[in-house]
Design an enzyme around this catalytic site. Structure first.
Site, PDB file in Angstrom:
ATOM      1  N   HIS A 138       8.800   4.025  -4.354  1.00 11.45           N
ATOM      2  CA  HIS A 138       7.872   4.317  -5.449  1.00 11.45           C
ATOM      3  C   HIS A 138       8.694   4.600  -6.693  1.00 11.45           C
ATOM      4  CE1 HIS A 138       4.495   5.913  -7.723  1.00 11.45           C
ATOM      5  NE2 HIS A 138       3.681   5.550  -6.725  1.00 11.45           N
ATOM      6  N   CYS A 158       3.479  11.065   1.999  1.00 12.83           N
ATOM      7  CA  CYS A 158       4.568  10.131   2.299  1.00 12.83           C
ATOM      8  C   CYS A 158       5.866  10.583   1.630  1.00 12.83           C
ATOM      9  CB  CYS A 158       4.202   8.731   1.821  1.00 12.83           C
ATOM     10  SG  CYS A 158       2.968   7.921   2.853  1.00 12.83           S
TER      11      CYS A 158
END
Length: 317
Positions: free
Chosen positions: A282, A293
């Site tokens: 990300h 996560c």
């Protein structure tokens, strides 16, 4: 022997000189003297007391070695639960999968203990799983499943049984304990194989290590984790499956490494009935900002995606 020595030296040659002119022969006199001396020596030798023999060396005393009777090796005492040789139709049991909710499955009771360096795979189409090996099986683990989760780490091993970590949940968070599940399997129903790799996460230390044969490799020194409302599950789990999901644009095409454990607060996520925790890429990847996560950089997710399915993962506070 004495006669021979006396007669030899004392013998005289035949007469060769007339009697009237005979003189004492000096050689005869010497011969007689020699004979007398030899005789005396012979007599002295014969009457001499025999020489005393040297004292014989003492015969060593042999101490008998005690006879030892070999002690037979003890018969190993069976450890753990007794063997179960019953046959089961696994098609009548609930199937363990990422989507399964099986209340009879226990949650993991030793969340921060490292699994054994072994993983298990069910034989045939699948193998029964017990919550209590003295009772009846409560589910079955398939040999193959589209979303994987069928290569499972062993956390305890006995003579006839192993305890393994499993995918799926005992309950959704709103109705019970959604933590990591576990179960018992018979050794006769599974194939065991060694594994020497694990992943260790420290949220407070902001580190992620891949540990191979006891040697850690630091792959991240900063990453993102869950917020207080959607925390990252703590404790041990394992890599369930790894895949690229193009629909999730935030991954930028990098693979997602899904874990066996799900959110402790979310019943589902993104319209799905599951809320699986995962490692993924990300752009924002620092601090407590995720839905649970673990967000990492490209290098870290690449290395994590190369690990075999069933690799244990321990997330420490």
């Amino acid at each position: 022997m004495g006669d021979a020595e006396t007669d030899g030296p004392a013998a005289v040659e035949p007469d060769s000189i007339a009697p009237s002119k005979r003189r004492p022969n000096v050689w005869v006199v010497l011969a007689l003297a020699a004979a007398l001396l030899a005789g005396a020596l012979t007599v002295a030798w014969l009457v001499r007391p025999p020489a005393t023999e040297a004292s014989a060396a003492p015969t060593p005393t042999v101490t008998a070695t005690p006879t030892r009777t070999a002690t037979p090796a003890p018969t190993p005492t069976p450890t753990g639960f007794a063997a179960n040789t019953a046959s089961y139709d696994v098609s009548t049991l609930p199937q363990i999968s990422v989507f399964a909710i099986i209340p009879a499955l226990p949650v993991d009771d030793a969340a921060f203990t490292a699994p054994l360096p072994t993983h298990a795979v069910a034989k045939g189409i699948g193998a029964p799983v017990w919550a209590d090996p003295t009772a009846e099986p409560v589910a079955y683990l398939p040999h193959e499943y589209p979303y994987d989760g069928t290569s499972v780490p062993v956390v305890e091993e006995q003579e006839n049984w192993v305890k393994v970590l499993l995918t799926g949940r005992q309950a959704v968070p709103s109705q019970g304990n959604p933590a990591q599940t576990a179960g018992w399997m018979r050794k006769t129903d599974i194939d065991l194989a060694p594994t020497d790799t694990s992943v260790v996460v420290s949220i407070s230390g902001r580190t992620i290590d891949i540990v191979r044969a006891g040697v850690p490799e630091r792959i991240a020194s900063d990453f993102a984790w869950g917020t207080d409302r959607t925390p990252t599950p703590l404790g041990r789990a394992f890599i369930m499956t790894t895949r690229v999901v193009p629909e999730y644009a935030y991954t930028r095409g990098h693979p997602i490494v899904y874990l066996s454990v799900q959110s402790p607060t979310l019943d589902g996520f993104g319209g799905a009935d599951v809320a699986v925790t995962a490692f993924h890429y990300h752009d924002d990847r620092s601090g407590p900002i995720s839905n649970g996560c673990l967000r990492v950089d490209p290098d870290a997710i690449t290395k994590l995606s190369e690990l075999p399915l069933g690799t244990p993962v321990i997330v420490n506070p």
